[in-house]
Design a protein around this motif. Sequence first.
Motif, PDB file in Angstrom:
ATOM      1  N   ASP A   5       0.851  -1.189   0.000  1.00  0.00           N
ATOM      2  CA  ASP A   5       0.000   0.000   0.000  1.00  0.00           C
ATOM      3  C   ASP A   5       0.883   1.234   0.000  1.00  0.00           C
ATOM      4  OD1 ASP A   5      -2.281  -1.461   0.049  1.00  0.00           O
ATOM      5  OD2 ASP A   5      -2.547  -1.353   2.227  1.00  0.00           O
ATOM      6  N   LEU A   6       0.763   2.044  -1.019  1.00  0.00           N
ATOM      7  CA  LEU A   6       1.549   3.278  -1.063  1.00  0.00           C
ATOM      8  C   LEU A   6       0.696   4.420  -0.521  1.00  0.00           C
ATOM      9  CD1 LEU A   6       3.257   3.029  -4.561  1.00  0.00           C
ATOM     10  CD2 LEU A   6       4.172   2.363  -2.338  1.00  0.00           C
ATOM     11  N   PRO A   7       1.182   5.129   0.478  1.00  0.00           N
ATOM     12  CA  PRO A   7       0.380   6.213   1.045  1.00  0.00           C
ATOM     13  C   PRO A   7       0.220   7.346   0.041  1.00  0.00           C
ATOM     14  CG  PRO A   7       2.613   6.246   1.940  1.00  0.00           C
ATOM     15  CD  PRO A   7       2.511   5.014   1.093  1.00  0.00           C
ATOM     16  N   PRO A   8      -0.806   8.171   0.230  1.00  0.00           N
ATOM     17  CA  PRO A   8      -0.965   9.320  -0.674  1.00  0.00           C
ATOM     18  C   PRO A   8       0.203  10.285  -0.508  1.00  0.00           C
ATOM     19  CG  PRO A   8      -2.478   9.474   1.186  1.00  0.00           C
ATOM     20  CD  PRO A   8      -1.829   8.129   1.269  1.00  0.00           C
ATOM     21  N   SER A   9       0.494  11.035  -1.542  1.00  0.00           N
ATOM     22  CA  SER A   9       1.502  12.094  -1.414  1.00  0.00           C
ATOM     23  C   SER A   9       0.953  13.125  -0.424  1.00  0.00           C
ATOM     24  CB  SER A   9       1.743  12.742  -2.777  1.00  0.00           C
ATOM     25  OG  SER A   9       0.611  13.497  -3.149  1.00  0.00           O
ATOM     26  N   PRO A  10       1.819  13.946   0.172  1.00  0.00           N
ATOM     27  CA  PRO A  10       1.329  14.929   1.148  1.00  0.00           C
ATOM     28  C   PRO A  10       0.210  15.800   0.586  1.00  0.00           C
ATOM     29  CG  PRO A  10       3.716  14.788   1.241  1.00  0.00           C
ATOM     30  CD  PRO A  10       3.292  13.929   0.095  1.00  0.00           C
ATOM     31  N   SER A  11       0.347  16.171  -0.662  1.00  0.00           N
ATOM     32  CA  SER A  11      -0.680  17.035  -1.262  1.00  0.00           C
ATOM     33  C   SER A  11      -2.018  16.300  -1.385  1.00  0.00           C
ATOM     34  CB  SER A  11      -0.144  17.545  -2.599  1.00  0.00           C
ATOM     35  OG  SER A  11      -1.070  17.441  -3.604  1.00  0.00           O
ATOM     36  N   VAL A  12      -1.973  15.042  -1.787  1.00  0.00           N
ATOM     37  CA  VAL A  12      -3.226  14.274  -1.901  1.00  0.00           C
ATOM     38  C   VAL A  12      -3.786  13.957  -0.507  1.00  0.00           C
ATOM     39  CG1 VAL A  12      -4.253  12.120  -2.746  1.00  0.00           C
ATOM     40  CG2 VAL A  12      -2.578  13.332  -4.154  1.00  0.00           C
ATOM     41  N   ARG A  13      -2.890  13.747   0.444  1.00  0.00           N
ATOM     42  CA  ARG A  13      -3.362  13.496   1.811  1.00  0.00           C
ATOM     43  C   ARG A  13      -4.163  14.690   2.344  1.00  0.00           C
ATOM     44  NH1 ARG A  13       1.292  12.126   4.677  1.00  0.00           N
ATOM     45  NH2 ARG A  13       0.948   9.998   4.011  1.00  0.00           N
ATOM     46  N   ARG A  14      -3.698  15.881   2.011  1.00  0.00           N
ATOM     47  CA  ARG A  14      -4.442  17.075   2.453  1.00  0.00           C
ATOM     48  C   ARG A  14      -5.841  17.102   1.844  1.00  0.00           C
ATOM     49  NH1 ARG A  14       0.609  19.514   2.224  1.00  0.00           N
ATOM     50  NH2 ARG A  14       0.385  20.201   0.080  1.00  0.00           N
ATOM     51  N   VAL A  15      -5.921  16.739   0.573  1.00  0.00           N
ATOM     52  CA  VAL A  15      -7.241  16.700  -0.086  1.00  0.00           C
ATOM     53  C   VAL A  15      -8.132  15.682   0.627  1.00  0.00           C
ATOM     54  CG1 VAL A  15      -8.449  16.125  -2.223  1.00  0.00           C
ATOM     55  CG2 VAL A  15      -6.299  17.380  -2.327  1.00  0.00           C
ATOM     56  N   ALA A  16      -7.559  14.513   0.905  1.00  0.00           N
ATOM     57  CA  ALA A  16      -8.345  13.444   1.542  1.00  0.00           C
ATOM     58  C   ALA A  16      -8.872  13.888   2.902  1.00  0.00           C
ATOM     59  CB  ALA A  16      -7.481  12.188   1.688  1.00  0.00           C
ATOM     60  N   ARG A  17      -8.033  14.588   3.646  1.00  0.00           N
ATOM     61  CA  ARG A  17      -8.453  15.047   4.977  1.00  0.00           C
ATOM     62  C   ARG A  17      -9.528  16.111   4.872  1.00  0.00           C
ATOM     63  NH1 ARG A  17      -2.891  15.381   7.678  1.00  0.00           N
ATOM     64  NH2 ARG A  17      -2.572  13.213   8.275  1.00  0.00           N
ATOM     65  N   ARG A  18      -9.272  17.065   3.974  1.00  0.00           N
ATOM     66  CA  ARG A  18     -10.209  18.183   3.814  1.00  0.00           C
ATOM     67  C   ARG A  18     -11.592  17.693   3.400  1.00  0.00           C
ATOM     68  NH1 ARG A  18      -7.487  21.356  -0.276  1.00  0.00           N
ATOM     69  NH2 ARG A  18      -5.817  21.665   1.219  1.00  0.00           N
ATOM     70  N   LEU A  19     -11.609  16.687   2.553  1.00  0.00           N
ATOM     71  CA  LEU A  19     -12.892  16.222   2.017  1.00  0.00           C
ATOM     72  C   LEU A  19     -13.449  15.035   2.791  1.00  0.00           C
ATOM     73  CD1 LEU A  19     -12.115  16.456  -1.801  1.00  0.00           C
ATOM     74  CD2 LEU A  19     -13.158  18.164  -0.314  1.00  0.00           C
ATOM     75  N   ASP A  20     -12.730  14.645   3.828  1.00  0.00           N
ATOM     76  CA  ASP A  20     -13.191  13.543   4.664  1.00  0.00           C
ATOM     77  C   ASP A  20     -13.430  12.270   3.840  1.00  0.00           C
ATOM     78  OD1 ASP A  20     -13.796  12.439   7.081  1.00  0.00           O
ATOM     79  OD2 ASP A  20     -15.887  13.065   7.081  1.00  0.00           O
ATOM     80  N   ALA A  21     -12.470  11.953   2.981  1.00  0.00           N
ATOM     81  CA  ALA A  21     -12.614  10.782   2.102  1.00  0.00           C
ATOM     82  C   ALA A  21     -12.640   9.495   2.907  1.00  0.00           C
ATOM     83  CB  ALA A  21     -11.458  10.750   1.103  1.00  0.00           C
ATOM     84  N   ARG A  22     -13.400   8.528   2.420  1.00  0.00           N
ATOM     85  CA  ARG A  22     -13.476   7.226   3.112  1.00  0.00           C
ATOM     86  C   ARG A  22     -12.249   6.367   2.843  1.00  0.00           C
ATOM     87  NH1 ARG A  22     -19.546   4.706   3.034  1.00  0.00           N
ATOM     88  NH2 ARG A  22     -20.647   6.602   3.662  1.00  0.00           N
ATOM     89  N   GLY A  23     -11.594   6.616   1.723  1.00  0.00           N
ATOM     90  CA  GLY A  23     -10.414   5.802   1.431  1.00  0.00           C
ATOM     91  C   GLY A  23      -9.580   6.402   0.317  1.00  0.00           C
TER      92      GLY A  23
END
Length: 170
Positions: free
Chosen positions: A98-116
């Motif tokens: 499993d490759l974690p999201p890049s920092p920039s994509v991680r911010r998007v995921a947090r901001r949008l409360d993504a499920r995965g």
Amino acid sequence: MAGTVLVAYGSTYGSTAELARAVGAVLGGAGLATEVRAAGEVRDVSAYDAVVLGGALYAGRWQRDARRFARRHRRALSRRPLWLFSSGPLDSSASQRDLPPSPSVRRVARRLDARGHVTFGGRLDERARGRIARMIVQSGKGGDFRDFEAVSAWADGIASELNSPGGTSS
Ligand SMILES: Cc1cc2nc3c(=O)[nH]c(=O)nc-3n(C[C@H](O)[C@H](O)[C@H](O)COP(=O)(O)O)c2cc1C
């Protein structure tokens, strides 16, 4: 789930678009009404009950259309079940772990409360026209590292969640 799922993508050379279509095919096969659209073409997400957003990675960030989509529809996306995928690595790493999201994509995921979020391998070949893209291909580092089995398995999980009772409540 009675509503429609949007699978939106930001893709420069078309390989992420194909991954999005593969996700859409699995969701459709699981009985979910599904639309697969280029992120830049979607004006309004209010008609959709759930969204999958995928972006090709360029220098650690999503392709521009995916970034803009996430920004423009921020409020609506944060109120819907949302899954994200990145596509990029030009090696087999994404199939091995499993490759974690890049920092920039991680911010998007947090901001949008993504499920995965998941990272899939990418593709780069001689069809890519950019200068750097050509250099990568000419140096022998291109290829097709997309793992469609992994894509199907991930999309199956989304379908199960959406088809479960209360699957769209966010
Ligand atoms: C200029 C350039 C920069 C890239 N940067 C990254 C990166 O930071 N991380 C990554 O995993 N892949 C990177 N890639 C690989 C692409 O993400 C990969 O080729 C992807 O599948 C392209 O998707 P598309 O065909 O949908 O545009 C890069 C490719 C190019 C040409």
